[in-house]
Enzyme design. Structure first.
Site, PDB file in Angstrom:
ATOM      1  N   ASN A  22       0.823  -1.210   0.000  1.00 35.58           N
ATOM      2  CA  ASN A  22       0.000   0.000   0.000  1.00 35.58           C
ATOM      3  C   ASN A  22       0.855   1.257   0.000  1.00 35.58           C
ATOM      4  O   ASN A  22       0.403   2.326  -0.414  1.00 35.58           O
ATOM      5  CB  ASN A  22      -0.910   0.025   1.237  1.00 35.58           C
ATOM      6  CG  ASN A  22      -2.248  -0.633   0.983  1.00 35.58           C
ATOM      7  OD1 ASN A  22      -2.654  -0.828  -0.161  1.00 35.58           O
ATOM      8  ND2 ASN A  22      -2.937  -0.984   2.052  1.00 35.58           N
ATOM      9  N   HIS A  47     -11.867   6.567   3.069  1.00 37.00           N
ATOM     10  CA  HIS A  47     -11.254   7.800   2.564  1.00 37.00           C
ATOM     11  C   HIS A  47     -12.311   8.560   1.773  1.00 37.00           C
ATOM     12  O   HIS A  47     -13.006   7.987   0.937  1.00 37.00           O
ATOM     13  CB  HIS A  47     -10.056   7.467   1.674  1.00 37.00           C
ATOM     14  CG  HIS A  47      -9.176   8.628   1.370  1.00 37.00           C
ATOM     15  ND1 HIS A  47      -9.545   9.659   0.550  1.00 37.00           N
ATOM     16  CD2 HIS A  47      -7.917   8.931   1.794  1.00 37.00           C
ATOM     17  CE1 HIS A  47      -8.567  10.548   0.467  1.00 37.00           C
ATOM     18  NE2 HIS A  47      -7.560  10.126   1.226  1.00 37.00           N
ATOM     19  N   GLU A 107      -5.538  13.705  -0.443  1.00 34.61           N
ATOM     20  CA  GLU A 107      -6.097  14.710   0.447  1.00 34.61           C
ATOM     21  C   GLU A 107      -5.394  16.053   0.273  1.00 34.61           C
ATOM     22  O   GLU A 107      -5.899  17.099   0.662  1.00 34.61           O
ATOM     23  CB  GLU A 107      -5.942  14.228   1.887  1.00 34.61           C
ATOM     24  CG  GLU A 107      -6.788  14.945   2.907  1.00 34.61           C
ATOM     25  CD  GLU A 107      -6.819  14.166   4.212  1.00 34.61           C
ATOM     26  OE1 GLU A 107      -6.617  14.792   5.258  1.00 34.61           O
ATOM     27  OE2 GLU A 107      -7.029  12.947   4.172  1.00 34.61           O
ATOM     28  N   ARG A 146      -7.320  19.062  -1.174  1.00 31.91           N
ATOM     29  CA  ARG A 146      -8.105  19.878  -0.245  1.00 31.91           C
ATOM     30  C   ARG A 146      -7.204  20.750   0.614  1.00 31.91           C
ATOM     31  O   ARG A 146      -7.507  21.912   0.884  1.00 31.91           O
ATOM     32  CB  ARG A 146      -8.988  18.974   0.615  1.00 31.91           C
ATOM     33  CG  ARG A 146     -10.165  18.391  -0.164  1.00 31.91           C
ATOM     34  CD  ARG A 146     -10.920  17.344   0.638  1.00 31.91           C
ATOM     35  NE  ARG A 146     -10.230  16.076   0.659  1.00 31.91           N
ATOM     36  CZ  ARG A 146     -10.155  15.274   1.707  1.00 31.91           C
ATOM     37  NH1 ARG A 146     -10.697  15.631   2.856  1.00 31.91           N
ATOM     38  NH2 ARG A 146      -9.526  14.122   1.623  1.00 31.91           N
ATOM     39  N   ARG A 165     -10.946  12.545   8.207  1.00 30.46           N
ATOM     40  CA  ARG A 165     -11.478  11.732   7.112  1.00 30.46           C
ATOM     41  C   ARG A 165     -12.847  11.140   7.432  1.00 30.46           C
ATOM     42  O   ARG A 165     -13.707  11.047   6.555  1.00 30.46           O
ATOM     43  CB  ARG A 165     -10.479  10.623   6.765  1.00 30.46           C
ATOM     44  CG  ARG A 165      -9.251  11.140   6.057  1.00 30.46           C
ATOM     45  CD  ARG A 165      -8.234  10.058   5.799  1.00 30.46           C
ATOM     46  NE  ARG A 165      -7.147  10.562   4.978  1.00 30.46           N
ATOM     47  CZ  ARG A 165      -6.058   9.878   4.670  1.00 30.46           C
ATOM     48  NH1 ARG A 165      -5.920   8.638   5.138  1.00 30.46           N
ATOM     49  NH2 ARG A 165      -5.121  10.402   3.916  1.00 30.46           N
ATOM     50  N   HIS A 194     -10.229   2.387   3.027  1.00 25.79           N
ATOM     51  CA  HIS A 194      -8.863   2.852   2.785  1.00 25.79           C
ATOM     52  C   HIS A 194      -7.823   2.337   3.770  1.00 25.79           C
ATOM     53  O   HIS A 194      -6.721   1.965   3.377  1.00 25.79           O
ATOM     54  CB  HIS A 194      -8.860   4.384   2.809  1.00 25.79           C
ATOM     55  CG  HIS A 194      -7.527   4.996   2.520  1.00 25.79           C
ATOM     56  ND1 HIS A 194      -6.813   4.734   1.360  1.00 25.79           N
ATOM     57  CD2 HIS A 194      -6.759   5.869   3.227  1.00 25.79           C
ATOM     58  CE1 HIS A 194      -5.688   5.416   1.367  1.00 25.79           C
ATOM     59  NE2 HIS A 194      -5.612   6.102   2.495  1.00 25.79           N
ATOM     60  N   HIS A 195      -8.137   2.309   5.056  1.00 30.05           N
ATOM     61  CA  HIS A 195      -7.106   1.989   6.050  1.00 30.05           C
ATOM     62  C   HIS A 195      -7.739   1.261   7.231  1.00 30.05           C
ATOM     63  O   HIS A 195      -8.839   1.607   7.662  1.00 30.05           O
ATOM     64  CB  HIS A 195      -6.456   3.281   6.544  1.00 30.05           C
ATOM     65  CG  HIS A 195      -5.240   3.068   7.402  1.00 30.05           C
ATOM     66  ND1 HIS A 195      -3.958   3.074   6.894  1.00 30.05           N
ATOM     67  CD2 HIS A 195      -5.102   2.857   8.734  1.00 30.05           C
ATOM     68  CE1 HIS A 195      -3.085   2.883   7.878  1.00 30.05           C
ATOM     69  NE2 HIS A 195      -3.757   2.739   9.001  1.00 30.05           N
ATOM     70  N   ARG A 223      -7.431   7.557  11.382  1.00 26.67           N
ATOM     71  CA  ARG A 223      -6.060   7.971  11.066  1.00 26.67           C
ATOM     72  C   ARG A 223      -6.055   9.300  10.329  1.00 26.67           C
ATOM     73  O   ARG A 223      -6.829   9.512   9.400  1.00 26.67           O
ATOM     74  CB  ARG A 223      -5.361   6.919  10.198  1.00 26.67           C
ATOM     75  CG  ARG A 223      -3.943   7.339   9.799  1.00 26.67           C
ATOM     76  CD  ARG A 223      -3.248   6.277   8.982  1.00 26.67           C
ATOM     77  NE  ARG A 223      -3.864   6.054   7.685  1.00 26.67           N
ATOM     78  CZ  ARG A 223      -3.681   6.821   6.610  1.00 26.67           C
ATOM     79  NH1 ARG A 223      -2.933   7.912   6.678  1.00 26.67           N
ATOM     80  NH2 ARG A 223      -4.260   6.515   5.459  1.00 26.67           N
TER      81      ARG A 223
END
Length: 641
Positions: free
Chosen positions: A187, A437, A450, A453, A474, A576-577, A616
């Protein structure tokens, strides 16, 4: 004559440099020489869509043989798709088929190459059936079992795995790495944003304009976490530090404690504060450590959940921000290859951690893709296999609400490291804490950084309106998106942002954007009401000018969105995580259910839990695998005396 040779070499060197700058890569297999092809052979060039953009492929063949496959140009990701571009053309010539096995983790690039060569053969009027069946080669036969010995065995060659291996090797230890995929990176190579680090000299290259962000964090700590002793103590310390800075505002304000506070608040106060402290304290030195390995990550920007500009990013030769993962992974891989005391085995899936009768870890058993067994006898083992967000069955087991979501993860993120460790008594923590995410392409789950943004982009719903603080955590932004029509929204950017970012330029080349020369034409391309989008952009630009977002309380503004052409990317949340994983202590020892260290077993990166709590922060994953990967390598090396 010497002058002519010099000029000739200069022309060649200039051509190479231009090719590199333009990102044009070509590769010919050992048999792919035009001299090998008879005069009657046909040649054609086709263009097919790859992962990062169009791929141009030249094929030379006749009814009897494929003579050459050359990739003339491509936009594939360095360290992922580039591996397929380098390997597959030669295999096609060697095995005389376009239907060769692809590179694990580079599925789209591999498919593009196979499709392109098949298309070229068709265009030349050749029988594609003749070249559709793969011919068995000597390399395809099952190999003999391997029995290896090492001081340290690392499972997984992502960021944490490679850094831990490098660190252990630099301590004088012999290291073997087992990687389940055909390429390294996991990843980590997909990380696009950057690495959070606190109180670095690189932050001081920015003027400090984030006072409202610090004040907002302190207010959140007081209002929502007054009963959390750790957060309260950190907030008190940061308040004292900020007051001192305000009294004498020199340089850029950030501190280890502010990074800890941001991380704890981002994780809803459920993080292991000892691990968070280690993360933050070692974040700045980690930037310097990466520099010793050949990495320069000094451009600093804003990211969601951080009170101040803290995310450190690499830039290209034109000073444009580039993706951190595809920058770091090839350099880490080079460091691995440069060390004679590291052996890297790819396409080997570890399936068992071995122990002696006393419970000491003694090595790892694995299976190679060719069916052979790999046994590594080792004094210490480091698990760095990543999380389990690509294993949707496992995701749904721990978080049923995420059924049906897309995943941004690499194919190898299946949770094997967790299950292997659990089999020998390891404890886990926060397994139900799985992050989605907020900005994943709505069609193919491609992660949109990200950083957009943080650098000034806004989110707009299908009604053409903003609906949240875009640089919130997130989980908060994702929740807000899900509440919008169709759970799909648009990221809106302008040309100023495009010109500063090679990452955004890559999104445009990949076809992820729609565009317009003004708000009205952009709205038409997006399919949203033009008057609403015009008013949204006007209101946002006024907020940027005032540095005050009355609607949603955003405190990070960057620059106004006022330079045509404008672009928009349709996004939706995606898995995502995984914040949960193996329970570790501050020196990365894996703990059992009694809270005791399993002798000889260490873990780092996303396979572990406790660092990030319930959520996270963007930029903390790269910091996590760097800081704890280094500690794991040091701890394992010390144990394996």
């Amino acid at each position: 004559m010497k002058k002519e040779k010099f000029l000739s070499y200069l022309v060649i060197l200039t051509g190479i440099l231009v090719a590199v700058i333009l990102g044009i890569r070509s590769w010919s297999g050992p048999s792919a020489k035009s001299a090998d092809a008879p005069a009657t052979a046909k040649k054609t060039t086709v263009t097919v869509p790859g992962f990062g953009g169009d791929m141009q492929i030249e094929v030379s063949a006749d009814e009897n043989k494929i003579y050459a496959v050359n990739v003339l140009s491509n936009q594939e990701t360095e360290g992922i798709g580039s591996k397929a571009v380098a390997a597959l053309p030669g295999k096609m010539v060697e095995e005389q088929t376009f239907n060769v096995d692809g590179i694990s983790g580079a599925t789209i690039s591999s498919t593009a190459l196979r499709t392109g060569v098949e298309q070229a053969l068709k265009e030349m009027g050749l029988d594609t059936e003749k070249f559709a069946k793969a011919q068995a080669s000597a390399d395809s036969a099952k190999k003999e079992d391997q029995n290896l010995e090492a001081d340290v065995c690392v499972i997984g060659a992502g960021g944490a795995g490679m850094i831990s291996a490098i660190t252990a090797a630099d301590s004088g230890k012999k290291v073997v790495i087992l990687e389940s995929q055909g390429i390294v990176g996991g990843n980590s190579v997909r990380a696009t944003g950057g690495m959070n680090a606190a109180a670095t000299k690189w932050q001081a290259e920015n003027s400090f304009e984030e006072g409202s962000g610090v004040e907002k964090t302190l207010a959140t700590a007081a209002e929502k976490y007054a009963d959390n002793a750790v957060i309260t103590a950190l907030a008190a310390k940061v308040k004292e530090q900020y007051a001192a800075y305000q009294a004498k505002p020199e340089g850029y304000f950030d501190s280890v404690e502010l990074m800890e506070l941001d991380t704890m608040i981002g994780g809803k106060g459920t993080n292991n504060p000892e691990l968070v402290k280690v993360l933050a304290e070692n974040s700045g030195p980690a930037i310097d450590y990466l520099e010793t390995l050949g990495m320069t990550i000094h451009n600093v920007g804003a990211f969601g959940g951080a009170s101040v500009k803290r995310i450190h990013r690499p830039v290209d030769e034109n000073n444009k921000v580039i993706a951190v993962g595809s920058y770091m992974v090839p350099i880490l891989e080079k460091n691995i290859n440069d060390r004679e005391n590291i052996t890297l085995l790819t396409s080997v899936t570890a399936d068992k951690i071995e122990q002696d009768d006393a419970g000491n870890v003694t090595g790892v058993h694995g299976l190679s893709a060719d069916g052979s067994q790999v046994n590594v006898k080792a004094k210490a083992v480091i698990i760095a296999t990543g999380g389990f967000a690509a294993n949707m069955e496992m995701v749904e087991k721990y978080q049923p609400s995420l059924k049906g979501y897309m995943s941004t993860n690499a194919a190898g993120a299946l949770g094997q490291g967790i299950t292997m460790a659990e089999a020998i008594g390891a404890d886990t923590v926060d397994m139900d804490q799985i992050q989605i995410h907020p900005t994943v392409t709505a069609t193919d789950a491609h992660l949109i950084t990200e950083g957009l943004r943080g650098d000034g982009a806004i989110l707009v719903n299908m009604e053409g309106k903003r609906f949240t603080d875009e640089v919130g955590t997130r989980d908060a932004v994702s929740k807000a998106e899900i509440a919008q029509t169709g759970s799909q929204v648009y990221l809106v950017i302008d040309n100023k942002m495009v010109e500063k970012s090679a990452v955004i330029q890559g999104y445009i080349k990949s076809g992820y954007t729609v565009t317009g020369n003004d708000a009205k034409s952009l709205a038409e391309a997006m399919g949203v009401p033009a008057d609403a989008l015009e008013e949204t952009l006007k209101s946002w630009n006024e907020a940027v000018e005032k540095k005050e977002d009355a609607e949603f309380g955003r405190t990070s503004f960057a620059a106004a969105l006022d330079t045509a052409p404008f672009y928009a990317i349709k996004v939706t949340p995606g898995v995502h995580h995984t914040m949960g994983g193996l329970k570790i202590n501050t020196v990365t020892e894996v703990l059992n259910k009694e809270g005791k260290a399993i002798p000889g077993l260490f873990a780092a990166g996303e396979v572990t839990g406790g660092v990030h709590g319930a959520n996270r922060l963007g930029g903390n994953a790269v910091c996590d695998f760097t800081v704890f990967g280094k500690i794991a390598g040091e701890s394992a090396a010390s144990y394996a005396k």
